[in-house]
Every structure is written in structure tokens, then in C-alpha cells.
Design a protein around this motif. Structure first.
Motif, PDB file in Angstrom:
ATOM      1  N   PHE A  78      -3.780  -6.676  10.710  1.00 17.92           N
ATOM      2  CA  PHE A  78      -3.245  -7.687   9.811  1.00 17.92           C
ATOM      3  C   PHE A  78      -2.428  -7.092   8.662  1.00 17.92           C
ATOM      4  CE2 PHE A  78      -7.288  -9.111  11.627  1.00 17.92           C
ATOM      5  CZ  PHE A  78      -6.884 -10.254  12.297  1.00 17.92           C
ATOM      6  N   ILE A  79      -2.937  -6.016   8.058  1.00 18.46           N
ATOM      7  CA  ILE A  79      -2.248  -5.404   6.924  1.00 18.46           C
ATOM      8  C   ILE A  79      -2.211  -3.881   7.133  1.00 18.46           C
ATOM      9  CG2 ILE A  79      -2.155  -5.185   4.404  1.00 18.46           C
ATOM     10  CD1 ILE A  79      -4.028  -7.576   4.225  1.00 18.46           C
ATOM     11  N   PRO A  80      -1.119  -3.345   7.642  1.00 16.19           N
ATOM     12  CA  PRO A  80      -1.048  -1.900   7.902  1.00 16.19           C
ATOM     13  C   PRO A  80      -0.826  -1.076   6.632  1.00 16.19           C
ATOM     14  CG  PRO A  80       1.042  -2.902   8.445  1.00 16.19           C
ATOM     15  CD  PRO A  80       0.124  -4.036   8.044  1.00 16.19           C
ATOM     16  N   THR A  90      -5.204   5.336  -3.081  1.00 11.83           N
ATOM     17  CA  THR A  90      -6.448   5.662  -3.751  1.00 11.83           C
ATOM     18  C   THR A  90      -6.671   7.164  -3.830  1.00 11.83           C
ATOM     19  OG1 THR A  90      -8.812   5.174  -3.802  1.00 11.83           O
ATOM     20  CG2 THR A  90      -7.844   5.622  -1.675  1.00 11.83           C
ATOM     21  N   GLY A  91      -7.783   7.545  -4.401  1.00 16.78           N
ATOM     22  CA  GLY A  91      -8.063   8.949  -4.691  1.00 16.78           C
ATOM     23  C   GLY A  91      -8.071   9.848  -3.474  1.00 16.78           C
ATOM     24  N   PHE A  92      -7.577  11.059  -3.682  1.00 16.85           N
ATOM     25  CA  PHE A  92      -7.612  12.073  -2.641  1.00 16.85           C
ATOM     26  C   PHE A  92      -8.977  12.745  -2.629  1.00 16.85           C
ATOM     27  CE2 PHE A  92      -3.193  11.312  -2.978  1.00 16.85           C
ATOM     28  CZ  PHE A  92      -2.583  11.781  -1.826  1.00 16.85           C
ATOM     29  N   ARG A  93      -9.356  13.286  -1.463  1.00 15.06           N
ATOM     30  CA  ARG A  93     -10.634  13.954  -1.313  1.00 15.06           C
ATOM     31  C   ARG A  93     -10.440  15.313  -0.636  1.00 15.06           C
ATOM     32  NH1 ARG A  93     -11.745  10.516  -4.247  1.00 15.06           N
ATOM     33  NH2 ARG A  93     -13.520   9.086  -4.266  1.00 15.06           N
ATOM     34  N   SER A  94     -11.311  16.252  -0.988  1.00 13.57           N
ATOM     35  CA  SER A  94     -11.307  17.572  -0.363  1.00 13.57           C
ATOM     36  C   SER A  94     -12.424  17.651   0.668  1.00 13.57           C
ATOM     37  CB  SER A  94     -11.519  18.668  -1.417  1.00 13.57           C
ATOM     38  OG  SER A  94     -10.420  18.772  -2.287  1.00 13.57           O
ATOM     39  N   SER A 114      -4.781   6.411   3.388  1.00 11.69           N
ATOM     40  CA  SER A 114      -3.753   6.243   4.419  1.00 11.69           C
ATOM     41  C   SER A 114      -3.874   7.312   5.495  1.00 11.69           C
ATOM     42  CB  SER A 114      -2.356   6.272   3.784  1.00 11.69           C
ATOM     43  OG  SER A 114      -2.069   7.551   3.248  1.00 11.69           O
ATOM     44  N   VAL A 115      -4.152   8.538   5.096  1.00 10.51           N
ATOM     45  CA  VAL A 115      -4.317   9.632   6.053  1.00 10.51           C
ATOM     46  C   VAL A 115      -5.564   9.410   6.902  1.00 10.51           C
ATOM     47  CG1 VAL A 115      -4.782  12.101   6.290  1.00 10.51           C
ATOM     48  CG2 VAL A 115      -3.094  11.311   4.632  1.00 10.51           C
ATOM     49  N   ASN A 153       0.531   3.666   2.163  1.00 11.06           N
ATOM     50  CA  ASN A 153      -0.008   3.380   0.833  1.00 11.06           C
ATOM     51  C   ASN A 153       0.724   2.193   0.198  1.00 11.06           C
ATOM     52  OD1 ASN A 153      -1.999   5.396   0.635  1.00 11.06           O
ATOM     53  ND2 ASN A 153      -0.437   6.932   0.205  1.00 11.06           N
ATOM     54  N   SER A 154      -0.022   1.432  -0.599  1.00 12.31           N
ATOM     55  CA  SER A 154       0.557   0.279  -1.282  1.00 12.31           C
ATOM     56  C   SER A 154       0.123   0.293  -2.744  1.00 12.31           C
ATOM     57  CB  SER A 154       0.094  -1.025  -0.617  1.00 12.31           C
ATOM     58  OG  SER A 154       0.422  -2.139  -1.425  1.00 12.31           O
ATOM     59  N   ASP A 155       1.090   0.428  -3.645  1.00 17.39           N
ATOM     60  CA  ASP A 155       0.784   0.392  -5.074  1.00 17.39           C
ATOM     61  C   ASP A 155       0.297  -1.001  -5.491  1.00 17.39           C
ATOM     62  OD1 ASP A 155       1.470   3.036  -5.382  1.00 17.39           O
ATOM     63  OD2 ASP A 155       3.550   2.607  -5.912  1.00 17.39           O
TER      64      ASP A 155
END
Length: 315
Positions: free
Chosen positions: A195-197, A202-206, A241-242, A254-256
Motif C-alpha cells: 500500500f505504501i512503499p 528513521t534512526g540508523f542502527r549498527s 528503508s534498507v 524514505n519519507s520525510d
């Protein structure tokens, strides 16, 4: 010697070292340890139960501890004992037996990094929660010890994956929590993507792969480092997104706009006193392993995105 060898990392580390020809003494509550290791069963992880274990020249790796944030919050006394006080007692016993070294497996959660900035070993603020705080206090206690023994601390980022046959572990070992999380993400992102691609920016993670983490542990143990702190994290970072694209097989962007909506909802809930994980999800937690790579030539070869893709394709 591996204290806490029945856990995800401890059991994989035991097999990894055995496969490379190193003798291993495993210590855990289980009645048996990895095949080929000398196993010492303990009723409780206490200094009394572990008395007499150490001999001169031992290389001790403390892989025990309470890793669940929820369990630590529910049992703060037990978390402080297992994550902090007990390793301090063992360090003294190991030094008295003239052991060679003591490596404490901590966590990047021991320190709260500056949001949106790449954090190194001595950047950020000591954690204030039960889990991270117990790890931080253990680090400080061990590193400040006057004991005549080499002491080092390794903070892994979020650990994922398995020990492949080629990594020396001898058999696969997948973290059940990591596997469940991947499958949950796969289902959620596939439905969302229809529905919404797009997802919030949001925050990045290691992250760090289990096989690469085991390599890092071996490098530290075999080095002559003393009173050092290292971070183990792969050089690439992941955001929603990744993760969504890799886990679902659909292209997520990504969507602001969604970021602003989620941020507004999270702040509104916070003002009303409603606890939400939305603010935590949006906060970046980035960690640098540059010190480990430059000091000991650690070279992580696996990537979280590839792991997600492999799980998605294999399911």
C-alpha cells in the motif's frame, strides 16, 4: 576458558575455538558443553561454584550475563550480580591463579551515543537503564582493577546471523531472537509495501555478524592489549528503508513526511504519559569499530543487508 558457554555467543565461541585447535573449558549451568570441550557445570554463576577453575596461563572470556532488557528491568538485583559484581569476583580469582587475560563481553548499550553521530569507545554518556548501566559499571570496575592480569572490554553492536561451516564454528548457530525478528519484519514490510512503499526516515542502527564478532574476540585474546575498550560493528549502517527492502524484497524509500507524522504522534503520546517505542526507533545509534580495525586489523566481511536478503530468499 569461556564463562557462560551455554548462551548464543558463548556456545558459538566454544565451537569456533575448538575448530581452530584451541583447548576450551566451558562453564555454564547446563549438564554438558560443546563436544570436545572440558565442561564444568555450575548450579549458579557464583565465585564459590567457580572456585579452583583457573590455572596459570588461562585466557578467560566472560560471555555470561543477562542480555534481555526486559528481564534486567524486572530483576535489577540479578542483572547487577551477573553483569557486574560476579565478573569482578572472577577477575580477582583469575589473577590470583596467574591467568593470562580476562575479556569481558559488554555491549554498545553500556553507553548512550550522541543521536545522529558516529560514536567511538569514549564518546557518549554512561547508560542510565538497568541493563546498560550494569554493563557500564562492570567495565569501569574491571578496567580500574589493580589485578596483575590483562583486562580488555569488547562492546558488540546488535549481533545477528550464524556461524557458517566456513567460519570455523563447525555448525550453524542462529540467534533465535534475530531469526524471529527477521521473519516479523518480512511479514510487516511486505504488507506495508503493498500500500505504501515508503517508511519514515528513521534512526540508523549498527550491527555485527556473529562470525565477525568471533574473529574479533580471537584477535583481542591473542593480542597483548591491556585495559583496552573496543567496539565491534560493521562499517555500514541500516535504517528502516534498507531493512524493509532487504527483508521484504520490495523497494522501500524514505519519507520525510512520514517522519514528521511519526514524530508528532510520539511526542504527543510522551506528553500524555504514554510510553512508546517510537521515539527510541527514531533515535540513531551509530557506532564505529575504527579502533578495532586499526589496532588489531579486524576486517568484518559480512553485512546485515545481505543476511536479511538471504533469509528472505530462503524462506
Amino acid at each position: 576458558m569461556i564463562i557462560g558457554s551455554s548462551g548464543y555467543i558463548g556456545s558459538a565461541l566454544s565451537r569456533y575455538l575448538l575448530a581452530t585447535g584451541d583447548p576450551v573449558v566451558s562453564v555454564s549451568r547446563r549438564p554438558s558443553g560443546p563436544q570436545g570441550a572440558f565442561h564444568h557445570q555450575v548450579e549458579t554463576l557464583s565465585a564459590k561454584d567457580c572456585a579452583g577453575l583457573f590455572v596459570a596461563g588461562d585466557r578467560v572470556i566472560y560471555a555470561a550475563g543477562m542480555a534481555s532488557v526486559r528481564e534486567c528491568r524486572q530483576q535489577p538485583g540479578a542483572a547487577e550480580l551477573v553483569n557486574c559484581r560476579f565478573p569482578g569476583e572472577l577477575l580477582g580469582a583469575a589473577a590470583a591463579a596467574q591467568a593470562d587475560s580476562f575479556l569481558y563481553l559488554s555491549s554498545v548499550k553500556a553507553v548512550t551515543p550522541p543521536s545522529g553521530q558516529l560514536a567511538r569507545e569514549y564518546e557518549g554518556q554512561p547508560a542510565s537503564d538497568v541493563y546498560g548501566g550494569s554493563k557500564w559499571r562492570a567495565e569501569q570496575q574491571l578496567l580500574a582493577s589493580p589485578a596483575e592480569i590483562r583486562v580488555n572490554v569488547l562492546r558488540p553492536a546488535a549481533v545477528y546471523g550464524e556461524c557458517e561451516n566456513g567460519s570455523g564454528a563447525g555448525q550453524a548457530d542462529v540467534h533465535p531472537v534475530a531469526a524471529k525478528r527477521v521473519m516479523a519484519w518480512r511479514q510487516k514490510f511486505r504488507v506495508w509495501g503493498r500500500f505504501i512503499p515508503r517508511v519514515p526516515t528513521t534512526g540508523f542502527r549498527s550491527f555485527v555478524a556473529l562470525g565477525d564478532l568471533l574473529d574479533a574476540i580471537r584477535l583481542i585474546v591473542e593480542s597483548r592489549c591491556d585495559r583496552e575498550v573496543f567496539i565491534a560493528a560493521e562499517p555500514q549502517y541500516c535504517d528502516l528503508s534498507v531493512i524493509g527492502s532487504a527483508a521484504s524484497g520490495r523497494t522501500m524509500k524514505n519519507s520525510d513526511f512520514l517522519t514528521a507524522i511519526v514524530g508528532l504522534v510520539a511526542r504527543s503520546l510522551s506528553v500524555m504519559g504514554v510510553k512508546s517505542g517510537l521515539l527510541e526507533v527514531g533515535r540513531s545509534e551509530l557506532y564505529s569499530s575504527a579502533r578495532l580495525r586499526t589496532t588489531l586489523n579486524w576486517r568484518p566481511v559480512r553485512r546485515y543487508r545481505q543476511f536479511l536478503q538471504a533469509v528472505n530468499e530462503g524462506s
